[in-house]
Design an enzyme around this catalytic site. Sequence first.
Site, PDB file in Angstrom:
ATOM      1  CG  HIS A 153      43.120 -27.109 107.212  1.00  0.00           C
ATOM      2  ND1 HIS A 153      44.298 -26.504 106.802  1.00  0.00           N
ATOM      3  CD2 HIS A 153      43.103 -26.972 108.565  1.00  0.00           C
ATOM      4  CE1 HIS A 153      44.955 -26.047 107.849  1.00  0.00           C
ATOM      5  NE2 HIS A 153      44.256 -26.307 108.944  1.00  0.00           N
ATOM      6  CG  ASP A 155      42.079 -25.466 112.515  1.00  0.00           C
ATOM      7  OD1 ASP A 155      42.657 -25.976 111.539  1.00  0.00           O
ATOM      8  OD2 ASP A 155      42.550 -24.515 113.162  1.00  0.00           O
ATOM      9  CG  HIS A 214      43.265 -21.961 108.345  1.00  0.00           C
ATOM     10  ND1 HIS A 214      42.064 -22.448 108.828  1.00  0.00           N
ATOM     11  CD2 HIS A 214      44.227 -22.662 108.982  1.00  0.00           C
ATOM     12  CE1 HIS A 214      42.298 -23.390 109.722  1.00  0.00           C
ATOM     13  NE2 HIS A 214      43.614 -23.549 109.834  1.00  0.00           N
ATOM     14  NE  ARG A 224      54.338 -18.942 109.110  1.00  0.00           N
ATOM     15  CZ  ARG A 224      53.324 -19.788 109.255  1.00  0.00           C
ATOM     16  NH1 ARG A 224      53.326 -20.962 108.656  1.00  0.00           N
ATOM     17  NH2 ARG A 224      52.292 -19.454 109.996  1.00  0.00           N
TER      18      ARG A 224
HETATM   19  O1  LIG Z   1      51.165 -22.996 110.144  1.00  0.00           O
HETATM   20  C1  LIG Z   1      50.153 -22.330 110.308  1.00  0.00           C
HETATM   21  O2  LIG Z   1      50.196 -21.130 110.491  1.00  0.00           O
HETATM   22  C2  LIG Z   1      48.795 -22.988 110.266  1.00  0.00           C
HETATM   23  C3  LIG Z   1      48.713 -24.287 110.990  1.00  0.00           C
HETATM   24  C4  LIG Z   1      47.350 -24.888 110.919  1.00  0.00           C
HETATM   25  O3  LIG Z   1      46.469 -24.388 110.291  1.00  0.00           O
HETATM   26  C5  LIG Z   1      47.047 -26.141 111.656  1.00  0.00           C
HETATM   27  O4  LIG Z   1      47.963 -26.737 112.251  1.00  0.00           O
HETATM   28  O5  LIG Z   1      45.868 -26.538 111.649  1.00  0.00           O
HETATM   29 FE   LIG Z   2      44.532 -25.222 110.756  1.00  0.00          FE
END
Ligand SMILES: O=C(O)CCC(=O)C(=O)O
Ligand SMILES: [Fe+2]
Length: 284
Positions: A153, A155, A214, A224
């Site tokens: 996606h 952001d 990403h 994680r």
């Molecule tokens: O967990 C991650 O490193 C990415 C999180 C992410 O892309 C988001 O919350 O929009």
């Molecule tokens: Fe994100």
Amino acid sequence: MFQATNHGVPQNLVDDMESTVRSLFSLPPQQKLKAARLPDGFSGYGFHRISAFCEKLTWSESFTTVGSPLEHYRQLWPQEYTKFCCIAEEYEREMKRLAARLMWLMLGSLGISTEDIKWAGPRGEFEDASAVLQFNSYPACPDPDRTMGLAQHTDSSLISIIHQSSNASGLQVFRQGEEGRGWLMVPPVPGAFVINVGDFIHMLSNGFYQSVLHRAVVNRSQHRLSVACLYGPPENAQVSPLSKLLGPSCPPLYPPLTWNEYLGTKAKLHNKALESLRLCAPMN
Ligand SMILES: O=C(O)CCC(=O)C(=O)O
Ligand SMILES: [Fe+2]
């Protein structure tokens, strides 16, 4: 996307925020479900909103806060909610401060100053900016190839500031470079934040800053965590490409839009949202 160090956010606050997130996801499921996200809601506990767009099983839990965390935290931790609220509120304040600085570094390099953006406020401090806190938890997975932590996606924010726990990599960015195309791991750097260019600064800068695709992958042995702050314009601000960046050969590529309007489009079209709004093809 880049990593920011020397950002001035106290490390003990970041550590406290990570411990709060760890404590939240360690609660028994029935406790977490007391703060479940409603089907048409935004805040609360559950699967990440974008898991519906993932072709693989999403191996993660998420918790989203818009505005005050008080109500949800009271449901999660009836005895200790004030302590956790203070941490999250202080963290959000620091994120907003850092995001405003980063915004001016990015916009300043395009020749944009405070008088060019009305919704930045009289002193250009973005006092009324919106922030969403997004916590993500990716448990160790016995078969990581068949799952995805978080679907690919961009952001919806102007920019996002991400803290990732230092014990495991998982965040990946899509690169289209001379060496080829593919997913590149963004390793956690102790003390650093990952900064994502979001769709809203993409629109505001008329495509000069491009939002970054990403995703998050999971692994076999490590749990994680990540904490993302999605920083957006004030609730009712109409955001359009900055007029200073436009000209006869640079027509506006996007129409004026509020963040809420965009979030509605994004919820329906996911990764096609930005493209669907585009007014014309780039001229160069
Ligand atoms: O967990 C991650 O490193 C990415 C999180 C992410 O892309 C988001 O919350 O929009
Ligand atoms: Fe994100």
